[in-house]
Design a protein around this motif. Structure first.
Motif, PDB file in Angstrom:
ATOM      1  N   TYR A 291     -10.192   3.258  -4.517  1.00  0.00           N
ATOM      2  CA  TYR A 291      -9.506   2.675  -5.668  1.00  0.00           C
ATOM      3  C   TYR A 291      -9.858   1.214  -5.847  1.00  0.00           C
ATOM      4  O   TYR A 291      -9.644   0.653  -6.906  1.00  0.00           O
ATOM      5  CB  TYR A 291      -7.992   2.815  -5.496  1.00  0.00           C
ATOM      6  CG  TYR A 291      -7.466   2.145  -4.235  1.00  0.00           C
ATOM      7  CD1 TYR A 291      -7.014   0.846  -4.261  1.00  0.00           C
ATOM      8  CD2 TYR A 291      -7.458   2.823  -3.022  1.00  0.00           C
ATOM      9  CE1 TYR A 291      -6.576   0.227  -3.113  1.00  0.00           C
ATOM     10  CE2 TYR A 291      -7.027   2.211  -1.876  1.00  0.00           C
ATOM     11  CZ  TYR A 291      -6.578   0.910  -1.924  1.00  0.00           C
ATOM     12  OH  TYR A 291      -6.147   0.300  -0.787  1.00  0.00           O
TER      13      TYR A 291
ATOM     14  N   GLU B  20      -8.902   4.293 -13.494  1.00  0.00           N
ATOM     15  CA  GLU B  20      -9.467   3.185 -12.731  1.00  0.00           C
ATOM     16  C   GLU B  20      -8.871   1.873 -13.228  1.00  0.00           C
ATOM     17  O   GLU B  20      -8.713   1.673 -14.427  1.00  0.00           O
ATOM     18  CB  GLU B  20     -10.986   3.165 -12.895  1.00  0.00           C
ATOM     19  CG  GLU B  20     -11.673   2.426 -11.786  1.00  0.00           C
ATOM     20  CD  GLU B  20     -13.188   2.547 -11.855  1.00  0.00           C
ATOM     21  OE1 GLU B  20     -13.840   1.974 -10.998  1.00  0.00           O
ATOM     22  OE2 GLU B  20     -13.701   3.213 -12.765  1.00  0.00           O
ATOM     23  N   GLN B  21      -8.534   0.983 -12.305  1.00  0.00           N
ATOM     24  CA  GLN B  21      -7.948  -0.302 -12.677  1.00  0.00           C
ATOM     25  C   GLN B  21      -8.934  -1.420 -12.363  1.00  0.00           C
ATOM     26  O   GLN B  21      -9.619  -1.384 -11.348  1.00  0.00           O
ATOM     27  CB  GLN B  21      -6.643  -0.527 -11.914  1.00  0.00           C
ATOM     28  CG  GLN B  21      -5.599   0.520 -12.251  1.00  0.00           C
ATOM     29  CD  GLN B  21      -4.303   0.293 -11.505  1.00  0.00           C
ATOM     30  OE1 GLN B  21      -3.687  -0.754 -11.599  1.00  0.00           O
ATOM     31  NE2 GLN B  21      -3.881   1.286 -10.751  1.00  0.00           N
TER      32      GLN B  21
ATOM     33  N   GLU C 187     -15.479   6.471  -3.526  1.00  0.00           N
ATOM     34  CA  GLU C 187     -14.286   7.129  -4.076  1.00  0.00           C
ATOM     35  C   GLU C 187     -13.050   6.259  -3.941  1.00  0.00           C
ATOM     36  O   GLU C 187     -11.934   6.717  -4.153  1.00  0.00           O
ATOM     37  CB  GLU C 187     -14.045   8.463  -3.359  1.00  0.00           C
ATOM     38  CG  GLU C 187     -15.156   9.476  -3.553  1.00  0.00           C
ATOM     39  CD  GLU C 187     -15.194   9.993  -4.973  1.00  0.00           C
ATOM     40  OE1 GLU C 187     -14.126  10.254  -5.537  1.00  0.00           O
ATOM     41  OE2 GLU C 187     -16.297  10.124  -5.516  1.00  0.00           O
TER      42      GLU C 187
ATOM     43  N   LYS D   4     -12.775  -4.778  -6.298  1.00  0.00           N
ATOM     44  CA  LYS D   4     -12.333  -4.996  -7.676  1.00  0.00           C
ATOM     45  C   LYS D   4     -11.850  -6.424  -7.859  1.00  0.00           C
ATOM     46  O   LYS D   4     -12.032  -7.038  -8.895  1.00  0.00           O
ATOM     47  CB  LYS D   4     -11.187  -4.041  -7.993  1.00  0.00           C
ATOM     48  CG  LYS D   4     -11.602  -2.592  -8.117  1.00  0.00           C
ATOM     49  CD  LYS D   4     -12.030  -2.254  -9.528  1.00  0.00           C
ATOM     50  CE  LYS D   4     -12.538  -0.836  -9.619  1.00  0.00           C
ATOM     51  NZ  LYS D   4     -11.509   0.144  -9.259  1.00  0.00           N
ATOM     52  N   ARG D   5     -11.233  -6.956  -6.820  1.00  0.00           N
ATOM     53  CA  ARG D   5     -10.662  -8.292  -6.940  1.00  0.00           C
ATOM     54  C   ARG D   5     -11.761  -9.352  -6.865  1.00  0.00           C
ATOM     55  O   ARG D   5     -11.626 -10.438  -7.407  1.00  0.00           O
ATOM     56  CB  ARG D   5      -9.639  -8.512  -5.821  1.00  0.00           C
ATOM     57  CG  ARG D   5      -8.542  -9.431  -6.230  1.00  0.00           C
ATOM     58  CD  ARG D   5      -7.442  -9.459  -5.204  1.00  0.00           C
ATOM     59  NE  ARG D   5      -6.422 -10.394  -5.641  1.00  0.00           N
ATOM     60  CZ  ARG D   5      -5.339 -10.669  -4.940  1.00  0.00           C
ATOM     61  NH1 ARG D   5      -5.128 -10.083  -3.791  1.00  0.00           N
ATOM     62  NH2 ARG D   5      -4.463 -11.541  -5.384  1.00  0.00           N
TER      63      ARG D   5
ATOM     64  N   TRP E 284      -0.741  -4.583 -10.217  1.00  0.00           N
ATOM     65  CA  TRP E 284      -1.432  -3.325  -9.910  1.00  0.00           C
ATOM     66  C   TRP E 284      -0.459  -2.175 -10.067  1.00  0.00           C
ATOM     67  O   TRP E 284       0.688  -2.261  -9.634  1.00  0.00           O
ATOM     68  CB  TRP E 284      -1.977  -3.380  -8.478  1.00  0.00           C
ATOM     69  CG  TRP E 284      -2.949  -2.284  -8.171  1.00  0.00           C
ATOM     70  CD1 TRP E 284      -2.652  -1.039  -7.727  1.00  0.00           C
ATOM     71  CD2 TRP E 284      -4.366  -2.349  -8.285  1.00  0.00           C
ATOM     72  NE1 TRP E 284      -3.795  -0.321  -7.571  1.00  0.00           N
ATOM     73  CE2 TRP E 284      -4.874  -1.097  -7.903  1.00  0.00           C
ATOM     74  CE3 TRP E 284      -5.267  -3.336  -8.677  1.00  0.00           C
ATOM     75  CZ2 TRP E 284      -6.234  -0.808  -7.891  1.00  0.00           C
ATOM     76  CZ3 TRP E 284      -6.615  -3.044  -8.669  1.00  0.00           C
ATOM     77  CH2 TRP E 284      -7.089  -1.789  -8.278  1.00  0.00           C
TER      78      TRP E 284
ATOM     79  N   PRO F  37      -1.525   2.553  -3.460  1.00  0.00           N
ATOM     80  CA  PRO F  37      -2.681   3.439  -3.302  1.00  0.00           C
ATOM     81  C   PRO F  37      -2.672   4.355  -2.075  1.00  0.00           C
ATOM     82  O   PRO F  37      -3.366   5.357  -2.093  1.00  0.00           O
ATOM     83  CB  PRO F  37      -3.867   2.482  -3.252  1.00  0.00           C
ATOM     84  CG  PRO F  37      -3.332   1.131  -3.141  1.00  0.00           C
ATOM     85  CD  PRO F  37      -1.925   1.139  -3.536  1.00  0.00           C
ATOM     86  N   LEU F  38      -1.925   4.065  -1.040  1.00  0.00           N
ATOM     87  CA  LEU F  38      -1.955   4.963   0.114  1.00  0.00           C
ATOM     88  C   LEU F  38      -0.914   6.077   0.020  1.00  0.00           C
ATOM     89  O   LEU F  38      -0.771   6.878   0.932  1.00  0.00           O
ATOM     90  CB  LEU F  38      -1.782   4.182   1.420  1.00  0.00           C
ATOM     91  CG  LEU F  38      -2.937   3.242   1.781  1.00  0.00           C
ATOM     92  CD1 LEU F  38      -2.816   2.791   3.230  1.00  0.00           C
ATOM     93  CD2 LEU F  38      -4.287   3.884   1.566  1.00  0.00           C
TER      94      LEU F  38
ATOM     95  N   LEU G 184      -2.424  -7.681  -0.548  1.00  0.00           N
ATOM     96  CA  LEU G 184      -3.860  -7.403  -0.687  1.00  0.00           C
ATOM     97  C   LEU G 184      -4.239  -7.202  -2.150  1.00  0.00           C
ATOM     98  O   LEU G 184      -5.185  -7.793  -2.637  1.00  0.00           O
ATOM     99  CB  LEU G 184      -4.240  -6.167   0.121  1.00  0.00           C
ATOM    100  CG  LEU G 184      -4.068  -6.292   1.631  1.00  0.00           C
ATOM    101  CD1 LEU G 184      -4.190  -4.947   2.299  1.00  0.00           C
ATOM    102  CD2 LEU G 184      -5.077  -7.241   2.206  1.00  0.00           C
ATOM    103  N   LEU G 185      -3.509  -6.368  -2.830  1.00  0.00           N
ATOM    104  CA  LEU G 185      -3.801  -6.109  -4.236  1.00  0.00           C
ATOM    105  C   LEU G 185      -3.146  -7.186  -5.098  1.00  0.00           C
ATOM    106  O   LEU G 185      -2.157  -7.780  -4.685  1.00  0.00           O
ATOM    107  CB  LEU G 185      -3.262  -4.732  -4.634  1.00  0.00           C
ATOM    108  CG  LEU G 185      -3.939  -3.555  -3.949  1.00  0.00           C
ATOM    109  CD1 LEU G 185      -3.146  -2.289  -4.179  1.00  0.00           C
ATOM    110  CD2 LEU G 185      -5.348  -3.393  -4.452  1.00  0.00           C
ATOM    111  N   PRO G 186      -3.687  -7.442  -6.286  1.00  0.00           N
ATOM    112  CA  PRO G 186      -3.069  -8.441  -7.158  1.00  0.00           C
ATOM    113  C   PRO G 186      -1.760  -7.927  -7.744  1.00  0.00           C
ATOM    114  O   PRO G 186      -1.556  -6.719  -7.885  1.00  0.00           O
ATOM    115  CB  PRO G 186      -4.116  -8.642  -8.247  1.00  0.00           C
ATOM    116  CG  PRO G 186      -4.943  -7.423  -8.234  1.00  0.00           C
ATOM    117  CD  PRO G 186      -4.942  -6.914  -6.842  1.00  0.00           C
TER     118      PRO G 186
ATOM    119  N   MET H  64      -5.498   8.666  -8.826  1.00  0.00           N
ATOM    120  CA  MET H  64      -6.877   8.221  -8.600  1.00  0.00           C
ATOM    121  C   MET H  64      -7.739   8.345  -9.847  1.00  0.00           C
ATOM    122  O   MET H  64      -8.878   7.900  -9.857  1.00  0.00           O
ATOM    123  CB  MET H  64      -7.517   9.029  -7.463  1.00  0.00           C
ATOM    124  CG  MET H  64      -7.024   8.682  -6.087  1.00  0.00           C
ATOM    125  SD  MET H  64      -7.479   7.026  -5.566  1.00  0.00           S
ATOM    126  CE  MET H  64      -9.232   7.220  -5.284  1.00  0.00           C
TER     127      MET H  64
ATOM    128  N   LEU I  37       0.801  -1.217   0.000  1.00  0.00           N
ATOM    129  CA  LEU I  37       0.000   0.000   0.000  1.00  0.00           C
ATOM    130  C   LEU I  37       0.837   1.271   0.000  1.00  0.00           C
ATOM    131  O   LEU I  37       0.375   2.322  -0.429  1.00  0.00           O
ATOM    132  CB  LEU I  37      -0.958  -0.004   1.190  1.00  0.00           C
ATOM    133  CG  LEU I  37      -1.914  -1.206   1.208  1.00  0.00           C
ATOM    134  CD1 LEU I  37      -2.805  -1.153   2.425  1.00  0.00           C
ATOM    135  CD2 LEU I  37      -2.753  -1.283  -0.042  1.00  0.00           C
TER     136      LEU I  37
END
Lengths: 167, 204
Positions: free
Chosen positions: B154, A143-144, B152, B118-119, A129, A133-134, A124-126, A140, A109
């Motif tokens: 991501y 969009e993904q 809002e 999203k996932r 990515w 994001p933090l 957490l994210l695939p 922003m 993050l």
């Protein structure tokens, strides 16, 4: 004497600043000597690493380690300050096994690299990515989307036409 | 609705042409008629309850709405309310819905109960596509409806209706079980008015 002051006495040149974070004693440590300071803290009885957080202040990153001693019921907060351009700090996985996933989350993050980590991948994210994001400079606007690839893995793209009903 | 769905065309029946010969329902067939789910006409009075006239639409719709089987899938805290709805206090067994199927192949209703990240989105879509027709979707809670507090963000989809068609939206964060029941009743009303014969060309 609280734990931060005790740590300052043991390592006077590694601990640059001591203070309080709420009610918890806090010690700011030089990033090169974090492992050494954490080892000393562990020897003082801080046997649990509760949580690792990262903060983006725009001009610098801070990584904050919350330690807890089950025996004495004491808290200690260690803090390191990192460059914004190249945020890197030593991994603490050799001292606390639990640091593994906490460091992966901070990497995922905030994009902070923990050198010496056995498997520094996103948690957490695939994978794939774009961006962390933090961070304050995270984009922003674009969009993904995530879709499932042929082999069952997550595929990240900005094109959601496979997923969305209407464009 | 999209492919495989049905045209929503309420079937109107000219009740003035139906001759009702009794006042109060007595037999089982008369009681069924009295529920209003099927507007039936008893034609053969000499053999009580042996012949039933109705339209295909009404019989099929009645059968469908009387045993909606939801697929077992919960995404977030709304799923806890879904469990409460299924328990004895609110008891969706009254609607014939108590059987939460563990496989989408055996289900005809999906509660999208919670935040669609999203996932998770491609998985939700895959679950929906695995369900056999006819199928219905109830979107539950602010997150599934519009993204809610994560609008809002991501990592959260802005409404599950951007990936799958939704029949009924239940607002709330999370909705109380009473709201679920109201949403279920709304879906039953919708199914009651679906035109099945129209898909066979019977309306022409």
């Amino acid at each position: 004497m609280n734990a931060a002051e005790e740590l300052k006495n043991i390592l006077p040149d590694a601990v640059t600043e001591i203070g309080k974070q709420g009610k918890k004693p806090q010690a700011t440590v030089k990033k090169e000597r974090l492992q050494e300071a954490a080892k000393k803290a562990q020897e003082l009885g801080f046997d649990q690493l509760s949580v690792i957080t990262g903060v983006d202040y725009g001009d610098r990153f801070e990584v904050i380690y919350n330690l807890f001693s089950y025996e004495n019921k004491h808290n200690l907060v260690l803090k390191v300050i990192l460059d914004h351009d190249k945020p890197e700090v030593d991994s603490l996985t050799t001292l606390w096994k639990g640091a593994d996933w906490l460091e992966r989350e901070t990497y995922d993050l905030m994009g902070i690299k923990f050198t010496g980590h056995p498997d520094l991948t996103r948690i957490l994210l695939p994978e794939g990515w774009n961006g962390h994001p933090l961070r304050k400079d995270y984009d922003m606007e674009t969009e993904q989307f995530v879709t499932i690839g042929r082999d069952g893995d997550d595929v990240v793209s900005t094109d959601g036409s496979n997923l969305l009903r209407r464009k | 609705m999209e492919k495989g769905g049905f045209r929503v065309a309420p079937v109107t029946i000219d009740t003035t042409k139906i001759k009702h010969v009794r006042k109060t329902p007595e037999t089982a067939l008369e009681k069924l008629e009295d529920t209003g789910l099927i507007s039936t006409v008893l034609a053969a009075r000499e053999r009580e309850g042996s012949i039933l006239f109705s339209t295909i639409d009404q019989v099929i719709n009645w059968a469908r709405l009387s045993s909606l089987w939801p697929v077992t899938s919960g995404l977030a805290c709304c799923a806890i309310e879904m469990m409460a709805v299924a328990m004895a206090h609110h008891d969706i067994a009254r609607f014939g819905m108590e059987i939460f199927r563990a496989s989408p192949r055996q289900a005809d209703l999906m509660f999208v109960s919670g935040t669609v990240t999203k996932r998770m989105a491609p998985r939700v879509k895959q679950l929906y596509e695995m369900m056999p027709d006819p199928k219905w979707v109830i979107s539950v809670g602010s997150c599934a409806n519009t993204g809610g507090p994560y609008h809002e963000s991501y990592s959260v989809l802005k409404g599950v209706d951007s990936i799958i068609p939704v029949d009924v939206y239940i607002p709330g964060c999370p909705p109380r079980p009473e709201a679920w029941l109201y949403g279920i009743i709304q879906l039953r009303e919708k199914i009651k008015n679906e035109g099945y014969g129209a898909t066979w060309g019977l309306d022409k």
